[in-house]
Design an enzyme around this catalytic site. Structure first.
Site, mmCIF file in Angstrom:
data_model
loop_
_atom_site.group_PDB
_atom_site.id
_atom_site.type_symbol
_atom_site.label_atom_id
_atom_site.label_comp_id
_atom_site.label_asym_id
_atom_site.label_seq_id
_atom_site.Cartn_x
_atom_site.Cartn_y
_atom_site.Cartn_z
ATOM 1 N N CYS A 61 0.831 -1.195 0.000
ATOM 2 C CA CYS A 61 0.000 0.000 0.000
ATOM 3 C C CYS A 61 0.869 1.250 0.000
ATOM 4 O O CYS A 61 2.035 1.224 0.395
ATOM 5 C CB CYS A 61 -0.929 0.021 1.212
ATOM 6 S SG CYS A 61 -0.080 0.054 2.817
ATOM 7 N N LYS A 62 0.269 2.325 -0.478
ATOM 8 C CA LYS A 62 0.841 3.660 -0.380
ATOM 9 C C LYS A 62 -0.111 4.490 0.469
ATOM 10 O O LYS A 62 -1.299 4.611 0.145
ATOM 11 C CB LYS A 62 1.013 4.300 -1.760
ATOM 12 C CG LYS A 62 1.507 5.755 -1.714
ATOM 13 C CD LYS A 62 1.532 6.393 -3.099
ATOM 14 C CE LYS A 62 1.975 7.855 -3.010
ATOM 15 N NZ LYS A 62 1.932 8.536 -4.315
ATOM 16 N N LEU A 63 0.407 5.075 1.564
ATOM 17 C CA LEU A 63 -0.405 5.838 2.494
ATOM 18 C C LEU A 63 -0.080 7.321 2.343
ATOM 19 O O LEU A 63 0.974 7.785 2.769
ATOM 20 C CB LEU A 63 -0.145 5.381 3.931
ATOM 21 C CG LEU A 63 -0.306 3.881 4.201
ATOM 22 C CD1 LEU A 63 0.028 3.563 5.656
ATOM 23 C CD2 LEU A 63 -1.713 3.410 3.844
#
Length: 329
Positions: A182-184
């Site tokens: 994921c990219k937060l």
């Protein structure tokens, strides 16, 4: 089980369009500038960037402006250039720009055919307040089940109508064999910790990246695999150096001081991106790296940073401090 991205620094590269000065410029549909796209990608690969997010779902990639053919041309052009220059199997992560399952899978299929190995899928925000965690799990599961390439979850509440993804939802989705990370892109460092350091997540198959370089040092300390960061698009060596110092488990006193100073400089520079988004990134790439024109941008982000030269000059202190670091590496 698909493999996640290797730890390190990745760049969400802007999509380059031709200058309005060229003969074939069309105001409502500016042609792509593949030559500049390739030059910028090679510049980053040579500077130590681990991989590229191309056609980012929201801002830098301007993917919403592109047809599927144009998406293919950008991805394929960069892949061919990387292979030709010796960067075999260099990671390309393709953003998706749609919110229904069928079209998202169609774009992921096209991305694979163009040479991308991963997809980055924005959390859908079209139902906003009506969205549930169960619905988010079902949506990503449906995409992942059908995608020909592994996908990552792009959590950016600011552009998903403030749809929030709970840490427990990441725990559930991380178990899917075709969801690898994921990219937060938000400032909640507690959420970062609950996703990047969760004992219920197997990090051999799921990697957490912050989307904010201004959080790189603290994010890495709490378990993030690195950053997918816009500032690294024009100061790549400096951001990579900050990452290298951040992952040291037993840094010297000098290294502790250096990484804190670098984080300050990166954070200060990132404020320009916070203020101007992709326009600020393109402005910096043009002025500092002579790639792209100041008057080049897509239809909706047209015209460069407001204030032009005067506004750019107001950032001189931070730009000069970063450029000094960059040239020393």
């Amino acid at each position: 089980m698909a493999s996640p991205l290797s730890p390190g620094i990745y760049v969400p590269v802007p999509t380059f369009f031709v200058s309005k000065k060229v003969a074939n410029y069309v105001p409502f549909d500016p042609p792509l500038d593949i030559d500049t796209q390739v030059a910028h990608s090679l510049y980053l690969a040579r500077a130590g960037i681990k991989g590229l997010v191309i056609l980012g779902s929201t801002s830098t990639g301007e993917a919403i402006d592109l047809t599927n053919k144009e998406r293919f041309d950008v991805l394929h052009g960069v892949r061919q250039a990387l292979e030709r220059e010796g960067f075999k199997d260099y990671p390309i992560i393709a953003g998706t720009a749609t919110q229904n399952v069928e079209e998202t899978v169609e774009q992921l299929t096209g991305a694979r055919e163009a040479g991308a190995q991963y997809g980055l899928c924005l959390v859908p925000g079209h139902f906003a307040g009506a969205s549930t965690q169960r619905g988010i799990i079902r949506w990503f599961t449906a995409v992942a089940d059908r995608s020909p390439i592994p996908i990552m979850i792009y959590h950016y509440p600011g552009v998903s109508k403030n749809v929030k993804v709970a840490p427990s939802t990441f725990v559930a989705l991380a178990k899917h064999p075709n969801i690898v990370g994921c990219k937060l892109s938000h400032g909640d460092i507690s959420y970062h910790a609950q996703i990047a350091s969760n004992p219920s997540i197997d990090y051999s198959s799921f990697a957490t990246f912050t989307g904010l370089g201004q959080q790189l040092l603290p994010a890495v300390v709490i378990g993030a695999a690195g950053a997918i960061d816009g500032c690294a698009g024009f100061f790549p060596k400096t951001v990579v150096r900050l990452y290298e110092l951040s992952v040291k488990n037993q840094p010297t006193d000098e290294e502790v001081s250096k990484r804190r100073l670098l984080q300050f400089k990166v954070s200060a520079m990132e404020e320009m991106i916070v203020k101007f988004g992709t326009v600020g990134i393109k402005e910096a790439i043009s002025r500092l790296r002579s790639m792209g024109d100041l008057d080049e941008t897509g239809l909706l982000a047209y015209g460069g940073i407001p204030g032009g030269d005067a506004e750019w000059a107001s950032w001189k202190e931070y730009v000069d401090a970063m450029e000094e670091e960059e040239q020393s590496l």
